[in-house]
Enzyme design. Structure first.
Site, PDB file in Angstrom:
ATOM      1  N   CYS A 297       0.793  -1.264   0.058  1.00  0.00           N
ATOM      2  CA  CYS A 297       0.211   0.000  -0.062  1.00  0.00           C
ATOM      3  C   CYS A 297       0.863   1.210   0.048  1.00  0.00           C
ATOM      4  CB  CYS A 297      -0.986  -0.028   1.160  1.00  0.00           C
ATOM      5  SG  CYS A 297      -1.928  -1.352   1.324  1.00  0.00           S
TER       6      CYS A 297
ATOM      7  N   HIS B 211      -3.236   7.177   3.059  1.00  0.00           N
ATOM      8  CA  HIS B 211      -3.430   6.045   2.090  1.00  0.00           C
ATOM      9  C   HIS B 211      -4.878   5.786   2.752  1.00  0.00           C
ATOM     10  CE1 HIS B 211      -3.931   1.974   0.936  1.00  0.00           C
ATOM     11  NE2 HIS B 211      -3.724   1.561   2.055  1.00  0.00           N
TER      12      HIS B 211
ATOM     13  N   ASN C 119      -9.977  -0.110  -0.074  1.00  0.00           N
ATOM     14  CA  ASN C 119      -8.536  -0.032   0.052  1.00  0.00           C
ATOM     15  C   ASN C 119      -8.160  -0.487  -1.281  1.00  0.00           C
ATOM     16  OD1 ASN C 119      -5.704  -0.134   0.298  1.00  0.00           O
ATOM     17  ND2 ASN C 119      -5.889  -1.308   2.508  1.00  0.00           N
TER      18      ASN C 119
HETATM   19  N1  ACO Z   1     -18.145  -8.610   9.291  1.00  0.00           N
HETATM   20  C1  ACO Z   1     -18.626  -8.725  10.414  1.00  0.00           C
HETATM   21  N2  ACO Z   1     -17.960  -9.070  11.248  1.00  0.00           N
HETATM   22  C2  ACO Z   1     -16.623  -9.363  11.114  1.00  0.00           C
HETATM   23  C3  ACO Z   1     -16.022  -8.938   9.572  1.00  0.00           C
HETATM   24  C4  ACO Z   1     -16.882  -8.563   8.796  1.00  0.00           C
HETATM   25  N3  ACO Z   1     -16.645  -8.097   7.536  1.00  0.00           N
HETATM   26  N4  ACO Z   1     -14.725  -9.148   9.638  1.00  0.00           N
HETATM   27  C5  ACO Z   1     -14.211  -9.571  11.074  1.00  0.00           C
HETATM   28  N5  ACO Z   1     -15.400  -9.491  12.010  1.00  0.00           N
HETATM   29  C6  ACO Z   1     -15.693 -10.085  13.314  1.00  0.00           C
HETATM   30  C7  ACO Z   1     -14.589 -10.807  13.730  1.00  0.00           C
HETATM   31  O1  ACO Z   1     -14.750 -12.067  13.287  1.00  0.00           O
HETATM   32  C8  ACO Z   1     -14.531 -10.566  15.159  1.00  0.00           C
HETATM   33  O2  ACO Z   1     -15.710 -11.393  15.741  1.00  0.00           O
HETATM   34  P1  ACO Z   1     -15.509 -11.902  17.341  1.00  0.00           P
HETATM   35  O3  ACO Z   1     -15.088 -10.757  18.120  1.00  0.00           O
HETATM   36  O4  ACO Z   1     -16.345 -12.874  17.280  1.00  0.00           O
HETATM   37  O5  ACO Z   1     -14.117 -12.685  17.130  1.00  0.00           O
HETATM   38  C9  ACO Z   1     -15.001  -9.090  15.153  1.00  0.00           C
HETATM   39  O6  ACO Z   1     -15.594  -8.684  14.067  1.00  0.00           O
HETATM   40  C10 ACO Z   1     -13.927  -8.169  15.633  1.00  0.00           C
HETATM   41  O7  ACO Z   1     -12.854  -8.604  14.684  1.00  0.00           O
HETATM   42  P2  ACO Z   1     -11.679  -7.736  14.617  1.00  0.00           P
HETATM   43  O8  ACO Z   1     -10.670  -8.179  13.710  1.00  0.00           O
HETATM   44  O9  ACO Z   1     -11.260  -7.507  16.203  1.00  0.00           O
HETATM   45  O10 ACO Z   1     -12.084  -6.383  14.211  1.00  0.00           O
HETATM   46  P3  ACO Z   1     -11.502  -4.774  14.253  1.00  0.00           P
HETATM   47  O11 ACO Z   1     -12.193  -3.772  14.995  1.00  0.00           O
HETATM   48  O12 ACO Z   1      -9.967  -4.905  14.524  1.00  0.00           O
HETATM   49  O13 ACO Z   1     -11.633  -4.362  12.579  1.00  0.00           O
HETATM   50  C11 ACO Z   1     -10.228  -3.981  10.775  1.00  0.00           C
HETATM   51  C12 ACO Z   1     -11.171  -4.983  11.705  1.00  0.00           C
HETATM   52  C13 ACO Z   1     -11.425  -3.126  10.004  1.00  0.00           C
HETATM   53  C14 ACO Z   1      -9.806  -4.848   9.480  1.00  0.00           C
HETATM   54  C15 ACO Z   1      -9.304  -3.383  11.549  1.00  0.00           C
HETATM   55  O14 ACO Z   1      -8.534  -3.907  12.289  1.00  0.00           O
HETATM   56  C16 ACO Z   1      -8.355  -2.559  10.457  1.00  0.00           C
HETATM   57  O15 ACO Z   1      -9.006  -1.736   9.679  1.00  0.00           O
HETATM   58  N6  ACO Z   1      -7.173  -2.707  10.461  1.00  0.00           N
HETATM   59  C17 ACO Z   1      -6.231  -2.166   9.679  1.00  0.00           C
HETATM   60  C18 ACO Z   1      -6.063  -3.187   8.309  1.00  0.00           C
HETATM   61  C19 ACO Z   1      -6.405  -2.673   7.032  1.00  0.00           C
HETATM   62  O16 ACO Z   1      -6.985  -1.545   6.872  1.00  0.00           O
HETATM   63  N7  ACO Z   1      -5.853  -3.464   6.285  1.00  0.00           N
HETATM   64  C20 ACO Z   1      -5.890  -3.289   4.903  1.00  0.00           C
HETATM   65  C21 ACO Z   1      -4.483  -3.597   4.504  1.00  0.00           C
HETATM   66  S1  ACO Z   1      -3.168  -3.128   4.723  1.00  0.00           S
HETATM   67  C22 ACO Z   1      -3.068  -1.489   4.719  1.00  0.00           C
HETATM   68  O17 ACO Z   1      -3.663  -1.017   3.773  1.00  0.00           O
HETATM   69  C23 ACO Z   1      -2.222  -0.727   5.337  1.00  0.00           C
END
Ligand code: ACO
Length: 327
Positions: free
Chosen positions: A110, A252, A282
């Site tokens: 990214c 980003h 993204n």
């Molecule tokens: N829909 C519904 N529930 C979901 C989904 C979904 N799409 N995805 C995960 N969940 C659930 C999980 O299973 C978990 O359930 P549980 O509590 O029963 O185990 C719950 O939601 C929470 O999941 P987390 O992964 O803890 O959610 P979080 O609040 O951390 O959000 C996210 C996840 C959005 C990916 C966040 O961590 C994030 O934005 N991270 C940055 C990563 C990113 O943007 N990556 C892109 C590529 S890298 C880059 O571009 C830099």
């Protein structure tokens, strides 16, 4: 000498996939996706469309916006090349009609577009290079597991490109110094496990769905904020600027909460942030040029660019927005 922006172009697929579309095929909801990421919809390339197709369209538009003319080099930043071998850039250069220029791919996930801008700026500064076409293009839908809700909701396809020429530091369009960094100890936090030399394709990698990206969202989230803040500060310091000098902040577009947190820690007011993650998701290396094209920047505005991605990699720079032809 410094690099000066003189053209910008973008290309996105027509097909829109909304959160409601994903609700129908995955155990997810519009509410979850919007609250956690700020994403409402994303573009997905039709079957048969590859990264080079978006790169050619965006690159040709950037050249048109720059008034045409030759370039000495084409850099394609991508995480989703058409093939592992050869690189995508030579084909892109040839299809735009730029043969026999130097052409190569750059993979910083990214952060790829910021890295590619920095490489172009270095070439313009120290070598005989006069003009570089920098492209960030992705078809992440090809390497995203449609059955994995933790990644399928995040990514989108698109391309963006910029033409950079040699210029002088104070000129309209001039980039400031770049800050770049990486931390390979976190490589597994965002990775496609198979398909390279470590785990070549096999029946077991296919059945294990190892040709799709896997993400440790929490680790990426934490590091993305800390690294983009530190990198932005380093780029501002090197340019002898402070956050108060910045008119628009183009981070980003991975997640609205990350953008908010970075802007907040830098002391940049929310209205100065550029946000289009709601419409594109993204798009990795394409996200910065897509955001620049959407931002309706005014000539003379000071812009801060920063990105973070798999690797981990990160980078930041500043830019004085020039008067650009829109195409
Ligand atoms: N829909 C519904 N529930 C979901 C989904 C979904 N799409 N995805 C995960 N969940 C659930 C999980 O299973 C978990 O359930 P549980 O509590 O029963 O185990 C719950 O939601 C929470 O999941 P987390 O992964 O803890 O959610 P979080 O609040 O951390 O959000 C996210 C996840 C959005 C990916 C966040 O961590 C994030 O934005 N991270 C940055 C990563 C990113 O943007 N990556 C892109 C590529 S890298 C880059 O571009 C830099």
């Amino acid at each position: 000498m410094t690099a000066v922006l003189e053209g910008l172009g973008v290309a996105v697929p027509q097909r829109v996939v909304t959160n409601l579309d994903l609700e129908r095929v995955l155990d997810t909801s519009d509410e979850w996706i919007r609250t956690r990421t700020g994403i409402g919809e994303r573009r997905v390339a039709d079957p048969g469309v590859a990264t080079a197709d978006l790169a050619v369209e965006a690159g040709a538009r950037a050249l048109k916006s720059a008034g045409g003319g030759p370039v000495d080099m084409v850099v394609v930043a991508t995480t989703s090349p058409d093939r592992v071998v050869p690189a995508t850039a030579p084909e892109v250069a040839s299809r735009i009609g730029l043969e026999p220029v130097a052409a190569f791919d750059l993979n910083a996930v990214c952060s790829g577009f910021v890295y590619a801008l920095a490489v172009a700026a270095g070439m313009l500064d120290g070598h005989a290079t006069q003009r570089v076409l920098v492209i960030g293009a992705e078809t992440l839908s090809r390497i995203t597991d449609p059955a994995d809700r933790s990644t399928a909701v995040l990514f989108g396809d698109g391309g963006g490109a910029a033409v950079l020429r040699r210029g002088e530091p104070g000129e309209s369009g001039a980039f400031g110094p770049f800050d770049l960094g990486s931390d390979g100890s976190m490589a597994d936090s965002l990775a496609m496990p198979a398909g390279g030399s470590r785990r070549p394709a096999s029946t077991s990698t296919l059945t294990g769905r190892e040709h799709y990206m896997r993400l440790d969202g929490k680790a990426v989230y934490r590091h993305a904020i800390a690294r983009m803040v530190a990198s932005s500060r380093a780029a501002l310091d090197a340019a002898r600027l402070s956050a108060g000098d910045i008119d628009r902040f183009v981070g980003h577009q991975a997640n609205l909460r990350i953008l908010d947190a970075v802007a907040d820690r830098l002391g940049i007011a929310p209205q100065r942030r550029v946000v289009n993650v709601d419409r594109y998701g993204n798009t990795s290396a394409a996200s910065i040029p897509l955001a620049l094209a959407d931002a309706q920047l005014a000539p003379g505005q000071r812009v801060l660019l920063t990105a973070f991605g798999g690797g981990f990699t990160w980078g930041a720079t500043t830019l004085t927005w020039p008067r650009l032809a829109t195409v």
